[in-house]
Design a protein around this motif. Structure first.
Motif, PDB file in Angstrom:
ATOM      1  N   GLY A  88      -0.906  -8.256   4.333  1.00 15.02           N
ATOM      2  CA  GLY A  88      -1.849  -6.955   4.618  1.00 15.02           C
ATOM      3  C   GLY A  88      -2.882  -7.347   5.627  1.00 15.02           C
TER       4      GLY A  88
ATOM      5  N   SER B  57       0.761  -1.219  -0.082  1.00 12.00           N
ATOM      6  CA  SER B  57      -0.098   0.093   0.101  1.00 12.00           C
ATOM      7  C   SER B  57       0.946   1.320  -0.182  1.00 12.00           C
TER       8      SER B  57
ATOM      9  N   ALA C 182      -2.364   0.748   4.556  1.00  6.84           N
ATOM     10  CA  ALA C 182      -3.435   0.163   4.547  1.00  6.84           C
ATOM     11  C   ALA C 182      -3.819  -0.973   5.656  1.00  6.84           C
TER      12      ALA C 182
END
Length: 463
Positions: free
Chosen positions: A352, A146, A299
């Motif tokens: 993530g 991100s 993120a």
């Protein structure tokens, strides 16, 4: 048609022929080497080795450009380099195994041209294999990374390293008349590249595999160039010393390699600098304490906020709290608490996402309750019990509860009255905190957090 047949026919003035076309213009030997023979198989072997290794370690890099390039760099250095050297060595001994080395010596092309015609296709295929794996790894990271971006110069340096190792291996294959030379060179290359990674000092940086992971650091602009000149200069010097008609020309790349080596050893760790984003944070100021994550992983902020939502809800209206959870290198400031570690990847964070949100929240609660413990506070039974009670109330943990039940059963089975009393006291303290009404609990917690930095156990409010 082989290279030697093409060379011999050209030298004798006889045009090469092919069974399908009769007499035709000779295909350049370099093109033949690129299209068939050993070179494509060498590239496939390197691609498979790098791809399988990268896939097996995907949780440790997938989601960060720096970690992706760092893992690719180490993999290509420690595994790709020795394999490329072995491939070059095996290919270099081809004429000897076929007993055509004397015929090769009569070819029209000079020794250097013959060497490059035979070795460069293997090097090109291996470099292409690295490029394919690098593109694949980048595509796998794209969906999860991100922030930041991939860097081209380290990738080019990795490809140059593999080419250099292939050429060095080819020289060894030409010189050493021993069939196990290729696997022996691979093992020796692995040790030569891997052992310096455990050493300290400037000399350790001469091995490309000793570079740090690039999660939160980036190389200075000249580092990939110096690495390429160092290894490439050695390879070029070896090639020229073996195949050039004027052997002294090998001194030019050898001198360049020596200069690069001095620069690398003298600079050492200063060849890398902190990533520009590593000391920055992205914060959510809608909760208290505020929640900040490193700007390299913006993120992750919603994921972290969700994991800590139970904790922040319970702290609503409480005074004397730290201003924020911070996520950067170094100790937190006086008005901050340390966010649980998100890195290295593969532990708390994978692709993530948090691997264990409950454990993450429990560690965050630990950093708030008695967030700067000292021996006096830890060794005081009452203060230590209050700290653990606050931690458990802020973020109840199934793992801690199971450990407590196990310890209680063990104490009952062993007749350990002291341990049983301690566990019952812990349970009673949690029950008292949970039984308070909202205003009373907020007031008590406000008094408690006013002493969270204190080393004096007497200042910790009774529970």
């Amino acid at each position: 048609m082989s290279i030697l047949e093409t060379e011999t026919q050209t030298r004798n003035g006889t045009p090469p022929t092919g069974p399908a076309y009769g007499t035709r213009t000779a295909t350049h030997p370099l093109r033949s080497e690129l299209r068939r023979g050993f070179a494509p198989w060498a590239g496939l072997a390197v691609a498979a080795t790098l791809a399988i290794t990268m896939a097996g370690k995907a949780p440790q890099w997938q989601g960060s450009w720096g970690d992706t390039q760092g893992m690719l760099h180490v993999t290509s250095s420690l595994l790709g380099g020795p394999l490329a050297a072995a491939a070059g060595c095996w290919h270099g001994g081809r004429e000897r195994r076929r007993r055509t080395d004397e015929l090769r010596a009569t070819a029209a092309r000079g020794p250097l041209a013959q060497f490059l015609t035979a070795s460069l296709p293997v090097a090109a295929w291996i470099a292409a294999a690295y490029a394919v794996v690098a593109v694949g790894a980048s595509a796998a990271t794209w969906a999860y990374a991100s922030a930041s971006r991939p860097l081209l110069s380290p990738a080019l340096a990795d490809a140059a390293f593999l080419v250099a190792m292939t050429l060095l291996g080819h020289v060894v294959g030409r010189l050493v008349a021993w069939r196990p030379a290729a696997p022996t060179l691979a093992v020796g290359g692995y040790l030569a590249l891997g052992v310096p990674t455990y050493a300290t000092g400037g000399l350790s940086h001469l091995s490309p595999a000793s570079a740090p992971t690039m999660g939160d650091v980036v190389p200075v602009w000249w580092q990939p160039l110096a690495e390429s000149v160092w290894v490439g200069g050695l390879a070029a010097a070896a090639v020229l010393a073996y195949a050039a008609s004027r052997k002294y020309t090998a001194l030019v790349p050898l001198t360049a390699a020596a200069v690069a080596a001095v620069l690398i050893t003298q600079t050492g760790d200063r060849m890398w600098r902190d990533h520009p984003l590593a000391q920055q944070q992205v914060c959510d100021t809608s909760v208290r304490p505020q929640i900040c994550v490193n700007a390299l992983y913006p993120a992750m902020l919603p994921e972290v906020k969700t994991a800590l939502s139970g904790l922040t809800d319970r702290l609503e209206g409480v005074e004397n709290l730290p201003v924020r959870f911070e996520d950067r290198a170094g100790e937190p400031k006086q008005d901050e608490a340390q966010l649980p570690m998100l890195t290295p990847m593969g532990q708390s964070m994978v692709r993530g996402g948090l691997t264990d949100p409950e454990q993450f929240a429990s560690e965050a609660a630990d950093s708030l309750a008695g967030k700067d413990p000292c021996d006096a506070r830890v060794e005081d039974e009452r203060a230590s019990r209050v700290d653990s009670t606050v931690t458990e109330w802020l973020s109840p943990s199934r793992a801690r509860a199971e450990i407590e039940r196990h310890n209680l059963r063990s104490a009952q089975g062993n007749g350990d009255d002291k341990m049983q009393a301690g566990i019952r006291a812990d349970q009673a303290a949690r029950a008292r905190l949970a039984a308070m009404d909202t205003d009373e609990r907020r007031a008590w917690l406000s008094r408690y957090f006013a002493t969270a930095d204190s080393c004096d156990p007497k200042q910790v409010p009774a529970l």
